[in-house]
Write an enzyme that holds these catalytic residues in place. Structure first.
Site, mmCIF file in Angstrom:
data_model
loop_
_atom_site.group_PDB
_atom_site.id
_atom_site.type_symbol
_atom_site.label_atom_id
_atom_site.label_comp_id
_atom_site.label_asym_id
_atom_site.label_seq_id
_atom_site.Cartn_x
_atom_site.Cartn_y
_atom_site.Cartn_z
ATOM 1 N N HIS A 156 14.293 -43.656 26.250
ATOM 2 C CA HIS A 156 13.982 -42.417 26.961
ATOM 3 C C HIS A 156 14.636 -42.429 28.341
ATOM 4 C CE1 HIS A 156 10.807 -41.895 23.916
ATOM 5 N NE2 HIS A 156 10.871 -40.616 24.233
ATOM 6 N N LYS A 171 10.598 -41.465 32.656
ATOM 7 C CA LYS A 171 9.399 -41.596 31.808
ATOM 8 C C LYS A 171 8.484 -42.677 32.367
ATOM 9 C CE LYS A 171 7.807 -41.735 27.041
ATOM 10 N NZ LYS A 171 6.915 -40.582 27.257
HETATM 11 P P1 NAD Z 1 7.049 -33.713 34.320
HETATM 12 O O1 NAD Z 1 6.774 -34.857 35.250
HETATM 13 O O2 NAD Z 1 8.332 -32.983 34.450
HETATM 14 O O3 NAD Z 1 5.875 -32.624 34.456
HETATM 15 C C1 NAD Z 1 4.517 -32.940 34.634
HETATM 16 C C2 NAD Z 1 3.893 -31.821 35.444
HETATM 17 O O4 NAD Z 1 2.482 -32.052 35.531
HETATM 18 C C3 NAD Z 1 4.431 -31.760 36.890
HETATM 19 O O5 NAD Z 1 4.813 -30.421 37.216
HETATM 20 C C4 NAD Z 1 3.240 -32.210 37.714
HETATM 21 O O6 NAD Z 1 3.204 -31.619 39.022
HETATM 22 C C5 NAD Z 1 2.089 -31.708 36.849
HETATM 23 N N1 NAD Z 1 0.805 -32.282 37.196
HETATM 24 C C6 NAD Z 1 0.502 -33.444 37.814
HETATM 25 N N2 NAD Z 1 -0.829 -33.569 37.991
HETATM 26 C C7 NAD Z 1 -1.384 -32.436 37.486
HETATM 27 C C8 NAD Z 1 -2.709 -31.963 37.380
HETATM 28 N N3 NAD Z 1 -3.752 -32.677 37.815
HETATM 29 N N4 NAD Z 1 -2.919 -30.759 36.816
HETATM 30 C C9 NAD Z 1 -1.884 -30.016 36.358
HETATM 31 N N5 NAD Z 1 -0.591 -30.411 36.428
HETATM 32 C C10 NAD Z 1 -0.356 -31.608 36.985
HETATM 33 O O7 NAD Z 1 6.850 -34.304 32.864
HETATM 34 P P2 NAD Z 1 7.333 -33.681 31.465
HETATM 35 O O8 NAD Z 1 8.617 -34.282 31.064
HETATM 36 O O9 NAD Z 1 7.197 -32.190 31.518
HETATM 37 O O10 NAD Z 1 6.229 -34.293 30.488
HETATM 38 C C11 NAD Z 1 4.859 -34.025 30.665
HETATM 39 C C12 NAD Z 1 4.044 -34.823 29.665
HETATM 40 O O11 NAD Z 1 4.364 -34.391 28.341
HETATM 41 C C13 NAD Z 1 4.311 -36.344 29.696
HETATM 42 O O12 NAD Z 1 3.116 -37.018 29.395
HETATM 43 C C14 NAD Z 1 5.304 -36.527 28.565
HETATM 44 O O13 NAD Z 1 5.331 -37.840 28.035
HETATM 45 C C15 NAD Z 1 4.761 -35.523 27.570
HETATM 46 N N6 NAD Z 1 5.708 -35.082 26.559
HETATM 47 C C16 NAD Z 1 5.226 -34.954 25.316
HETATM 48 C C17 NAD Z 1 6.035 -34.469 24.301
HETATM 49 C C18 NAD Z 1 5.446 -34.260 22.940
HETATM 50 O O14 NAD Z 1 6.159 -33.766 22.045
HETATM 51 N N7 NAD Z 1 4.165 -34.577 22.726
HETATM 52 C C19 NAD Z 1 7.367 -34.143 24.582
HETATM 53 C C20 NAD Z 1 7.854 -34.282 25.886
HETATM 54 C C21 NAD Z 1 7.003 -34.743 26.869
#
Ligand code: NAD
Length: 248
Positions: A137, A141
Site C-alpha cells: 500500500h 497507510k
Molecule cells: P484519509 O486519511 O485520506 O481520510 C480520513 C479522514 O477522516 C480525514 O479527512 C480525517 O480528517 C477524517 N477524520 C479524522 N478523525 C475524524 C473524526 N473523529 N470524525 C470524522 N472524520 C475524521 O484516509 P482514506 O484513505 O480516505 O481512508 C479512510 C479509511 O478508509 C482508512 O481506515 C482506510 O484504511 C479505509 N479504507 C477502506 C477501504 C475499503 O474498501 N474498506 C478502501 C480504502 C480505504
C-alpha cells in the site's frame, strides 16, 4: 423513482470521502446531505430522521461513535474504516441488531472475487501447499497488515480449520527457524502511491500458484461502497458483507 437516498459521509474530507462525494454527485439516486470530518460538528449535530445511510471511511478512533449513532437511531451503516479493534467490531455487531450494516475490509468487486477464490483454492490444493500473503500500500497507510490482508488470512485459515490468531505470522526476522505447515505468513510493503495490492501464494514442492489483485484507483472502493449504501435501503437489520451486496 423515489427520492434519492440521503447519505452522510464520515471522513468526508479524506481521500475516500471526497471520491464518495464525487461519485454520489453523478448519481441521481443519491444525495450527500451530511459531511462529518475532524474538527467540525459530529454526527450528533444531525437529525437522524434525515439520514438514510451513514458511510464511514475515517479513522479507527471515530468508528465507535459512528456505530453508537447508527445503533441508537436505527440508521443503516456502511463501515469502510480499517484498523479496527475488537471493541469496534463489537460495536458494529451492535448496529446489526438495530439496522442493516455492511462491513467490508475492501469494497472492490475484484477483491471480493479474490476472497471467494482464495478460500476455494486453499481447500482445493489442500495440505502440502504453504500459504503466504504479500500486501502493498501507499506510504500514508497507518495500519498493517491491511484489513483486506487480515480478511484473506481469516479466509485461508478458515479453509484450513484454524484462525487468524493461531495461523498468522506477520513479518519474519532473525533465526526464526523453518516455517510450520500451519502458519500463514504475511509480508507488508509500504511506499509511494500504491493503492493496494494483494497476492496469495500457494507454494508447493515443485509448483507455485499466485493469486493477485491490483487496485488501480480508489474509485473501485467508492463504487462498491455506494452500491452497498443503496443496497441497505429496505433491508432488515443485520450484519452483512460485500458478498451479500454482490449476491455471490
Ligand atoms: P484519509 O486519511 O485520506 O481520510 C480520513 C479522514 O477522516 C480525514 O479527512 C480525517 O480528517 C477524517 N477524520 C479524522 N478523525 C475524524 C473524526 N473523529 N470524525 C470524522 N472524520 C475524521 O484516509 P482514506 O484513505 O480516505 O481512508 C479512510 C479509511 O478508509 C482508512 O481506515 C482506510 O484504511 C479505509 N479504507 C477502506 C477501504 C475499503 O474498501 N474498506 C478502501 C480504502 C480505504
Amino acid at each position: 423513482m423515489g427520492r434519492p437516498a440521503r447519505l452522510t459521509l464520515v471522513g468526508a474530507a479524506g481521500r475516500m470521502g471526497r471520491r464518495l462525494d464525487a461519485l454520489a454527485a453523478e448519481d441521481e439516486r443519491l444525495d450527500v446531505t451530511g459531511r462529518v470530518d475532524a474538527g467540525g460538528p459530529g454526527l450528533d449535530a444531525l437529525d437522524p430522521g434525515s439520514v438514510d445511510c451513514v458511510v464511514d471511511f475515517s479513522v479507527q478512533a471515530q468508528a465507535r461513535a459512528t456505530c453508537a449513532f447508527c445503533a441508537d437511531h436505527g440508521v443503516p451503516l456502511v463501515m469502510g474504516t480499517t484498523g479496527l479493534e475488537e471493541d469496534d467490531r463489537a460495536a458494529i455487531r451492535e448496529v446489526g441488531a438495530r439496522a442493516p450494516v455492511v462491513w467490508a475490509p475492501n469494497y472492490s468487486v475484484g477483491v471480493n472475487a479474490l476472497f471467494a477464490l482464495a478460500g476455494e483454492l486453499a481447500t482445493m490444493m489442500g495440505e502440502g501447499f504453504d500459504l503466504e500473503l504479500v500486501e502493498a500500500h501507499h506510504r500514508h497507510k497507518v495500519d498493517a497488515p491491511s484489513g483486506t490482508a487480515r480478511r484473506l488470512v481469516e479466509i485461508l485459515a478458515d479453509a484450513r480449520g484454524t484462525t487468524y490468531g493461531d495461523a498468522a505470522v506477520c513479518g519474519r526476522e532473525g533465526l526464526v527457524g523453518a516455517r510450520s505447515d500451519e502458519e500463514i505468513g504475511v509480508s507488508v510493503v509500504r511506499g509511494g502511491d500504491v493503492v493496494g495490492e494483494h497476492t496469495v501464494h500457494f507454494a508447493g514442492p515443485a509448483e507455485r500458484l499466485e493469486l493477485t489483485h491490483k487496485a488501480g484507483g480508489r474509485e473501485i472502493f467508492a463504487a462498491g461502497a455506494v452500491r452497498a449504501a443503496q443496497w441497505t435501503a429496505a433491508r432488515p437489520p443485520g450484519l452483512y458483507s460485500m458478498r451479500d451486496v454482490l449476491g455471490v
